[in-house]
Design an enzyme around this catalytic site. Sequence first.
Site, short mmCIF file in Angstrom:
data_model
loop_
_atom_site.label_atom_id
_atom_site.label_comp_id
_atom_site.label_asym_id
_atom_site.label_seq_id
_atom_site.Cartn_x
_atom_site.Cartn_y
_atom_site.Cartn_z
N GLU A 113 0.81 -1.21 0.00
CA GLU A 113 0.00 0.00 0.00
C GLU A 113 0.85 1.27 0.00
OE1 GLU A 113 -3.11 -0.26 -0.47
OE2 GLU A 113 -3.50 -2.35 0.04
N GLU A 161 -5.24 5.32 -0.44
CA GLU A 161 -4.18 4.39 -0.05
C GLU A 161 -3.51 4.80 1.27
OE1 GLU A 161 -3.86 1.66 -1.43
OE2 GLU A 161 -4.19 1.76 -3.59
N HIS A 215 -5.38 3.02 3.69
CA HIS A 215 -5.08 1.59 3.72
C HIS A 215 -3.78 1.33 4.47
CE1 HIS A 215 -7.69 0.89 -0.13
NE2 HIS A 215 -8.38 1.35 0.89
N GLU A 237 -1.75 -2.75 -8.77
CA GLU A 237 -2.98 -3.24 -8.15
C GLU A 237 -3.14 -4.75 -8.34
OE1 GLU A 237 -5.14 -1.72 -6.22
OE2 GLU A 237 -4.28 0.29 -6.36
N GLU A 246 -9.12 -3.16 -4.46
CA GLU A 246 -8.11 -3.41 -5.49
C GLU A 246 -8.76 -3.85 -6.80
OE1 GLU A 246 -5.94 -6.00 -3.00
OE2 GLU A 246 -4.73 -4.39 -2.14
N HIS A 254 -9.80 -0.48 -8.24
CA HIS A 254 -8.64 0.28 -8.71
C HIS A 254 -8.08 -0.30 -10.00
CE1 HIS A 254 -7.89 1.82 -4.33
NE2 HIS A 254 -8.97 2.35 -4.89
#
Length: 266
Positions: free
Chosen positions: A35, A66, A69, A148, A178, A181
């Site tokens: 991440e 992110e 995350h 990703e 993900e 993304h």
Amino acid sequence: MFTHTRKLQYNAKPDRPDPLMARRLQEALGGQWGETTGMMSYLSQGWSSTGDEKYKDLLLDTGTEEIGHVEMISTMIGYLLEGAPISDADVAGDPLKAATLSGMNPEHALVHGLNAGLTNPNGAAWNAGYVTSSGNLVADMRFNVVRESQARLQVSRLYNMTEDKGIRDMLKFLLARETQHQLQFMKAQEELEEKYGVIVPGDMGDIEHSEFAHTIMSFSDGTGSKAFEGQVAKDGHKFTYQEHPEAMGGVPEVKPADKRLKNNQG
């Protein structure tokens, strides 16, 4: 400008401590495809984007997510390290605790005080060399799809390394994000390729030897790549296949270096 909200984007609490899983999760935090790499790549790409605001905002939205995350995984690792053994005295007479201590990332205690660090599971520090921010949106979007894809692959493997429902719940959320993304970066890549072409960089004019641009050259004793011969490449040209590539450059005749350098070149 950035602001911080104390509430996490999603749940990040395990059912019970597990120092060994904490070590594994370090890959998703500070590994090459983790991440932190996504955070810094997308933010850097967004900051350097001077074109269409559509792509700039997409990058900055995702890069900022992110950050969250990174915080979630760091928080999860902190929970997993609660009560972890840190010395031989903590494991005396307890084989299970001894095994846990031997399998832990020593940096969790030694460097980070039983908290997460920006490293991979073996303590190798995250570094900016993992980041891609080229200033070319086609190239960057392609990297983002790969980033990703690798991140989702690794998170799926982490999911199968634990039965802890709390950890799995967080990983399920990360897997879904993900997915999103990957799809958004694929869509952006397709749009940018339509606008600028599929080769990076495009519009090179006559500065390349184009006669070599669509030839698959066989440099191994395998013949599988011959299957691409005659197929149409994404730029509309057909691939050719050269079974015996020619050595066209001649034999180099480089002059010896200065004798004072002691290179023993004759």
